[in-house]
Scaffold this motif. Structure first.
Motif, short mmCIF file in Angstrom:
data_model
loop_
_atom_site.label_atom_id
_atom_site.label_comp_id
_atom_site.label_asym_id
_atom_site.label_seq_id
_atom_site.Cartn_x
_atom_site.Cartn_y
_atom_site.Cartn_z
N SER A 33 45.15 -0.53 28.11
CA SER A 33 44.32 0.58 28.58
C SER A 33 43.34 0.94 27.48
O SER A 33 43.55 0.61 26.31
CB SER A 33 45.19 1.79 28.95
OG SER A 33 45.80 2.30 27.80
N GLN A 34 42.27 1.60 27.89
CA GLN A 34 41.23 1.97 26.94
C GLN A 34 40.68 3.34 27.34
O GLN A 34 40.19 3.51 28.46
CB GLN A 34 40.13 0.91 26.97
CG GLN A 34 39.02 1.14 26.00
CD GLN A 34 37.96 0.05 26.11
OE1 GLN A 34 37.64 -0.41 27.19
NE2 GLN A 34 37.41 -0.35 24.98
N ALA A 35 40.77 4.30 26.44
CA ALA A 35 40.19 5.62 26.67
C ALA A 35 38.72 5.56 26.28
O ALA A 35 38.38 5.11 25.19
CB ALA A 35 40.91 6.68 25.86
N ARG A 94 40.67 3.50 31.25
CA ARG A 94 40.66 2.32 32.10
C ARG A 94 41.93 1.52 31.83
O ARG A 94 42.23 1.20 30.69
CB ARG A 94 39.44 1.43 31.79
CG ARG A 94 38.14 2.06 32.16
CD ARG A 94 37.00 1.06 32.03
NE ARG A 94 36.80 0.64 30.66
CZ ARG A 94 35.67 0.77 29.99
NH1 ARG A 94 34.63 1.32 30.56
NH2 ARG A 94 35.57 0.35 28.75
N HIS A 95 42.65 1.22 32.88
CA HIS A 95 43.85 0.40 32.80
C HIS A 95 43.46 -0.95 33.38
O HIS A 95 42.93 -1.02 34.49
CB HIS A 95 45.01 1.02 33.59
CG HIS A 95 45.31 2.41 33.14
ND1 HIS A 95 46.21 2.70 32.14
CD2 HIS A 95 44.81 3.61 33.55
CE1 HIS A 95 46.25 4.00 31.96
NE2 HIS A 95 45.41 4.57 32.80
N SER A 117 38.20 -8.65 27.04
CA SER A 117 37.84 -8.15 28.37
C SER A 117 37.46 -6.67 28.31
O SER A 117 36.50 -6.24 28.96
CB SER A 117 38.99 -8.36 29.35
OG SER A 117 39.25 -9.74 29.50
N ASN A 118 38.19 -5.88 27.52
CA ASN A 118 37.84 -4.47 27.33
C ASN A 118 36.46 -4.35 26.70
O ASN A 118 35.67 -3.48 27.08
CB ASN A 118 38.88 -3.75 26.48
CG ASN A 118 40.08 -3.29 27.27
OD1 ASN A 118 39.99 -3.03 28.46
ND2 ASN A 118 41.21 -3.19 26.61
N GLU A 152 33.14 -2.48 28.26
CA GLU A 152 32.45 -1.41 27.52
C GLU A 152 30.98 -1.74 27.34
O GLU A 152 30.11 -0.90 27.49
CB GLU A 152 33.14 -1.18 26.18
CG GLU A 152 32.57 -0.04 25.38
CD GLU A 152 32.73 1.32 26.03
OE1 GLU A 152 31.98 2.23 25.65
OE2 GLU A 152 33.59 1.49 26.92
N ARG A 153 30.69 -2.98 27.01
CA ARG A 153 29.32 -3.39 26.72
C ARG A 153 28.48 -3.51 27.98
O ARG A 153 27.28 -3.24 27.96
CB ARG A 153 29.33 -4.72 25.98
CG ARG A 153 27.95 -5.15 25.49
CD ARG A 153 27.99 -6.47 24.80
NE ARG A 153 28.41 -7.51 25.74
CZ ARG A 153 29.19 -8.52 25.44
NH1 ARG A 153 29.65 -8.67 24.23
NH2 ARG A 153 29.52 -9.42 26.35
#
Length: 150
Positions: free
Chosen positions: A6-8, A33-34, A141-142, A146-147
């Motif tokens: 996950s990414q906050a 995002r999970h 992938s994260n 984001e990009r």
């Protein structure tokens, strides 16, 4: 094999206040995002929550929303390995997912990714950011998400 993380992240200013949360761990006001990817990094499952939702809870929600995938998987196939980082708690995940689908653990297994210690990295002459084996796939992938957001 599925790799999950996950990414906050900060969400856009036009997002409603109801969709935002504050992640104390990352000091981020926004969403989390999970993401579940395959071994090549292609998205398998995705789910968005408020940033203050724990990794475990977000993963349970994501897998519950996609439980039909696991229900339709034949039992005679090998279990799907789900690779997690140390922010997840496999015992808790197992307990909660079995409430949703009691046979889930006949089809999946959780595995915590190995993380070399600082001493091991130092002995190998490594310093700074060192990608953990197989975990770099989800991190890449994260980064793409984001990009390349619109």
């Amino acid at each position: 094999m599925l790799i999950i993380d996950s990414q906050a992240v900060k969400n856009t200013c036009n997002a409603s206040a109801a969709s935002k949360g504050y992640c104390f761990y990352k000091s981020t006001n926004g969403i989390k995002r999970h993401l579940a990817v395959d071994t090549l990094g292609f998205p398998f499952f995705t789910h968005c929550t408020k940033a203050n939702v724990s990794d475990d809870k977000g993963l349970i929600e994501m897998l519950t929303l996609n439980i039909d995938y696991f229900k339709s998987k034949p039992v005679n196939l090998p279990k799907t390995t789900i690779l997690l980082d140390h922010g997840y708690h496999p015992e808790h995940l197992t307990e909660e997912l079995e409430k949703v689908y009691p046979q889930i653990m006949t089809k999946i297994r959780f595995e915590l990714s190995a993380k070399p210690s600082k001493q091991e990295n130092k002995a190998q002459g490594k310093s700074g950011f060192i990608p953990v084996a197989a975990r770099w796939v989800i991190e890449r992938s994260n980064s793409w998400m984001e990009r390349c957001k619109i």
